[in-house]
Each structure stands twice: as C-alpha cells, then as structure tokens.
Design an enzyme around this catalytic site. Structure first.
Site, PDB file in Angstrom:
ATOM      1  N   GLU A 111       0.841  -1.220   0.000  1.00 26.45           N
ATOM      2  CA  GLU A 111       0.000   0.000   0.000  1.00 26.45           C
ATOM      3  C   GLU A 111       0.870   1.263   0.000  1.00 26.45           C
ATOM      4  O   GLU A 111       0.539   2.256   0.638  1.00 26.45           O
ATOM      5  CB  GLU A 111      -0.948   0.018   1.218  1.00 26.45           C
TER       6      GLU A 111
HETATM    7  C1  LIG Z   1       2.073  -9.801   0.471  1.00 28.11           C
HETATM    8  C2  LIG Z   1       2.104  -8.754  -0.583  1.00 28.11           C
HETATM    9  C3  LIG Z   1       0.914  -8.412  -1.219  1.00 28.11           C
HETATM   10  C4  LIG Z   1       0.918  -7.432  -2.218  1.00 28.11           C
HETATM   11  N1  LIG Z   1      -0.274  -7.133  -2.830  1.00 28.11           N
HETATM   12  C5  LIG Z   1      -0.292  -6.262  -3.855  1.00 28.11           C
HETATM   13  C6  LIG Z   1      -1.499  -5.970  -4.546  1.00 28.11           C
HETATM   14  O1  LIG Z   1      -2.558  -6.501  -4.225  1.00 28.11           O
HETATM   15  N2  LIG Z   1      -1.463  -5.080  -5.572  1.00 28.11           N
HETATM   16  C7  LIG Z   1      -0.309  -4.459  -5.942  1.00 28.11           C
HETATM   17  O2  LIG Z   1      -0.322  -3.667  -6.888  1.00 28.11           O
HETATM   18  N3  LIG Z   1       0.848  -4.710  -5.295  1.00 28.11           N
HETATM   19  C8  LIG Z   1       0.908  -5.590  -4.262  1.00 28.11           C
HETATM   20  N4  LIG Z   1       2.081  -5.853  -3.604  1.00 28.11           N
HETATM   21  C9  LIG Z   1       3.312  -5.167  -4.055  1.00 28.11           C
HETATM   22  C10 LIG Z   1       3.665  -4.044  -3.110  1.00 28.11           C
HETATM   23  O3  LIG Z   1       2.794  -2.966  -3.273  1.00 28.11           O
HETATM   24  C11 LIG Z   1       5.138  -3.659  -3.391  1.00 28.11           C
HETATM   25  O4  LIG Z   1       5.946  -4.731  -2.890  1.00 28.11           O
HETATM   26  C12 LIG Z   1       5.499  -2.356  -2.690  1.00 28.11           C
HETATM   27  O5  LIG Z   1       4.840  -1.267  -3.302  1.00 28.11           O
HETATM   28  C13 LIG Z   1       7.023  -2.080  -2.771  1.00 28.11           C
HETATM   29  O6  LIG Z   1       7.484  -2.153  -4.080  1.00 28.11           O
HETATM   30  P1  LIG Z   1       8.713  -3.110  -4.433  1.00 28.11           P
HETATM   31  O7  LIG Z   1       8.495  -4.423  -3.817  1.00 28.11           O
HETATM   32  O8  LIG Z   1       8.900  -3.022  -5.903  1.00 28.11           O
HETATM   33  O9  LIG Z   1       9.945  -2.437  -3.679  1.00 28.11           O
HETATM   34  P2  LIG Z   1      10.832  -1.258  -4.218  1.00 28.11           P
HETATM   35  O10 LIG Z   1       9.957  -0.179  -4.790  1.00 28.11           O
HETATM   36  O11 LIG Z   1      11.937  -1.776  -5.047  1.00 28.11           O
HETATM   37  O12 LIG Z   1      11.413  -0.710  -2.841  1.00 28.11           O
HETATM   38  C14 LIG Z   1      12.542  -1.297  -2.184  1.00 28.11           C
HETATM   39  C15 LIG Z   1      12.957  -0.341  -1.065  1.00 28.11           C
HETATM   40  O13 LIG Z   1      13.396   0.914  -1.631  1.00 28.11           O
HETATM   41  C16 LIG Z   1      12.632   1.978  -1.130  1.00 28.11           C
HETATM   42  N5  LIG Z   1      12.386   2.937  -2.206  1.00 28.11           N
HETATM   43  C17 LIG Z   1      11.884   2.682  -3.426  1.00 28.11           C
HETATM   44  N6  LIG Z   1      11.759   3.830  -4.128  1.00 28.11           N
HETATM   45  C18 LIG Z   1      12.217   4.811  -3.340  1.00 28.11           C
HETATM   46  C19 LIG Z   1      12.349   6.229  -3.489  1.00 28.11           C
HETATM   47  N7  LIG Z   1      11.966   6.868  -4.592  1.00 28.11           N
HETATM   48  N8  LIG Z   1      12.823   6.937  -2.445  1.00 28.11           N
HETATM   49  C20 LIG Z   1      13.204   6.317  -1.300  1.00 28.11           C
HETATM   50  N9  LIG Z   1      13.094   4.996  -1.102  1.00 28.11           N
HETATM   51  C21 LIG Z   1      12.614   4.245  -2.106  1.00 28.11           C
HETATM   52  C22 LIG Z   1      11.323   1.346  -0.657  1.00 28.11           C
HETATM   53  O14 LIG Z   1      10.712   2.150   0.361  1.00 28.11           O
HETATM   54  C23 LIG Z   1      11.821   0.006  -0.104  1.00 28.11           C
HETATM   55  O15 LIG Z   1      12.318   0.160   1.183  1.00 28.11           O
HETATM   56  C24 LIG Z   1       2.123  -6.802  -2.599  1.00 28.11           C
HETATM   57  C25 LIG Z   1       3.306  -7.118  -1.925  1.00 28.11           C
HETATM   58  C26 LIG Z   1       3.314  -8.076  -0.938  1.00 28.11           C
HETATM   59  C27 LIG Z   1       4.617  -8.413  -0.247  1.00 28.11           C
END
Ligand SMILES: Cc1cc2nc3c(=O)[nH]c(=O)nc-3n(C[C@H](O)[C@H](O)[C@H](O)COP(=O)(O)OP(=O)(O)OC[C@H]3O[C@@H](n4cnc5c(N)ncnc54)[C@H](O)[C@@H]3O)c2cc1C
Length: 303
Positions: A111
C-alpha cells in the site's frame, strides 16, 4: 509466572503493556478522526457519487498516508513487544504472537512503502500550501514575526488540558520552523533531500496524532468525567513523548539545513518552542497497564 509472581506485576512488563495501549490509542484516535471526516464528506448531498468519493479521497490523501504509516508502525511495535512479553514462547510458531509478528511486517511495505508515503505526505502538504489550500504560508509568516518579537505569554491556554494544548500549538510551530527553513534553502529541490523530508513527515504525523489524541480525550472527559481519566492519562503521555520526538526530528532537519550563527539562532528558537513541563510517564504507563489488565483487553475501544 517468574520469580513466584505473574510477569504482569513487573514494572517493565507494565511499561510495555501501557505503552502499547497508549500508542494504539493515538493511532485509533487519528483513524476515527480521518474516517469521520471522509465519511461526513462522502455523505454530503451531491450529484455524481463516484466522482464525489474520488474527490473526497483525494482531499484526505495526506491523512490517509499518515494513518497508513503510523498504523503499520504501531502494529509492528506492538507485536514486537508482544513477542518479548511471551519470552522464548514468542519465538515458537506454536504461539499466535509469532504469526502476528511475521504477518504484521508486510504492512510497512505494501500500500505504498512507508518511505514513499513519508515523501508523499510532505509533497502533498507543500503543494497545498503553495496553492493556498492549507494556510501554511501565512502561518509561517506569523511565526517569523513572533520569533523576532521574542517570547509572548498572550493567549496562553488555560484549563485541565492547558499543558497539552500548549504542546500541540508549539509542535505546530516547530513544524513551521523546520519546514520553512528547509523550503527556503532547498526550494523546488527539497524532494532531493529525502532524510529532511522524512523528518518533516515524522513531525507532521506526530502533530496529527497529538491533536487527534487530545481532542478525543477532551470529548471523552467532558462526557464521562472521572471515568475517562485513564484515557486522559494516555493522551497526556502520548503528547509528552511526541513533543520530545518532534524536537529531535526538528533538530536533525535544522542541522542539515542551516549552519553557523543561523543554526545557533534556529536551535535557540526550537528549544523555546519545545519546552514542556515534566510529566511522570512511568506512573501513567502503570495506570494504563492496570486498566488493560483489569479489563483483560485494550481499554479505550469505542470511547
Ligand atoms: C504480500 C504482498 C501483497 C501485495 N499485494 C499487492 C497488490 O494486491 N497489488 C499491488 O499492486 N501490489 C501488491 N504488492 C506489491 C507491493 O505494493 C510492493 O511490494 C510495494 O509497493 C514495494 O514495491 P517493491 O516491492 O517493488 O519495492 P521497491 O519499490 O523496489 O522498494 C525497495 C525499497 O526501496 C525503497 N524505495 C523505493 N523507491 C524509493 C524512493 N523513490 N525513495 C526512497 N526509497 C525508495 C522502498 O521504500 C523500499 O524500502 C504486494 C506485496 C506483498 C509483499
């Protein structure tokens, strides 16, 4: 049981139980308030209900981000302390707290990660301030006049919650001081200084939680008198600790923004704003813990 008595009788266990209830109280107050405002705005008579709902959600996006971040960090804090209270059993998958610990962790990731939400809170706030939707610019100008004029004792709050009202008003000034200094220095490049933005977001979140906790305690106290005393205790302890956090975050942001004489002056102003009367939060946590133990549950639900 440990050393012949139930662990709940130990001060350090009571401190954990009390603090968990206090933090839940703060986040719950914030969510009741946000959800109440959204619900009232959505039910206002209007034409296209879907369009209206979208507009309302957009209008309360800052409150939503704040609730997401504080809510997910509060649940993580509570389950972590829950595991600790269970001791070694807390680590065993046979006990439900181990699963709660594992399951709660994802809330800070999905979220919108809490890092991204922190950035959004300040980005949205600044955008609204620039558009004149949130009156931050006139408030910052008024504050600059007050800083130049020195301490003022006019309009000091009075009554049962005078110290908390004062802390809340001062915490808002601390936000304006730190945010105003950062915006003046970095202007449209502020977003590149993410650590400062995160400190500003932390202050904004605590201010919202302080205000929500205080208003609910005041309402409950007016309605229920002495029987709201534990809730009043919870609000007082939260506000007292939040004021310390607000001061620390502002000091971090200011030290990364100003230097030399300018920084010395800013820090002197910060100290003046952040001053607050001492409070025995150890006794308060014990009283809140006693209420939890007496009811065998979180004691403020629905009040
Ligand atoms: C159990 C589960 C259910 C999920 N359900 C859904 C769903 O129903 N629908 C959906 O769309 N998604 C879903 N997700 C995906 C989830 O929304 C993403 O995992 C989340 O938004 C983080 O993105 P990422 O995993 O690509 O991490 P990344 O974006 O790669 O982030 C990795 C780290 O870097 C930090 N970071 C990234 N960008 C920046 C920035 N610009 N500035 C500073 N820090 C940054 C982040 O805060 C994090 O700490 C789900 C994930 C899980 C684990």
């Amino acid at each position: 049981m440990a050393f012949g008595k139930p662990i709940a009788e130990f001060g350090l266990i009571k401190a954990k139980i009390g603090e968990m209830a206090i933090r839940i109280y703060a986040v719950e107050s914030m969510i009741y308030r946000s959800a109440g405002m959204v619900s009232a705005a959505v039910s206002e008579p209007g034409g296209d209900k879907t369009k209206q709902a979208m507009q309302v959600l957009e209008e309360y996006a800052i409150e939503s981000s704040i609730s997401k971040v504080v809510g997910s960090e509060t649940v993580d804090y509570c389950v972590d302390e829950g595991v600790q209270i269970f001791g070694g059993y807390g680590f065993h998958e046979d006990y439900p707290v181990a699963r709660a610990y594992r399951d709660s962790r994802v809330n800070r990731i999905f979220e919108g990660t809490n890092e991204i939400n922190r950035m959004l809170i300040i980005q949205m706030l600044m955008k609204r301030a620039m558009a004149g939707i949130v009156p931050l610019i006139p408030a910052a100008m008024k504050l600059a006049d007050e800083v130049l004029a020195g301490p003022s004792f006019e309009e000091a709050p009075t009554g049962a919650f005078a110290e908390e009202e004062r802390s809340l008003a001062q915490a808002k000034k601390v936000f304006l001081l730190a945010a105003g200094t950062a915006v003046q220095k970095y202007r449209e490049h502020l977003a590149d200084h993410q650590e400062i933005v995160a400190s500003l977001a932390n202050i904004a979140m605590d201010v919202y939680a302080m205000e929500s906790s205080l208003r609910r305690a005041q309402k409950s106290s007016a309605k229920r008198g002495e029987s709201a005393s534990v809730m009043v205790d919870a609000a007082r302890a939260f506000i007292y600790d939040a004021m310390d956090r607000v001061e620390k975050e502002a000091r971090t942001a200011l030290a990364a923004t100003a230097d030399g004489d300018a920084l010395t002056t800013q820090l002197a102003v910060l100290r003046r704003f952040a001053k607050h009367a001492p409070l025995d939060t150890i006794s308060i946590r014990r009283r809140v813990a006693e209420a939890v133990l007496a009811q065998d549950r979180y004691p403020f639900e629905g009040r």
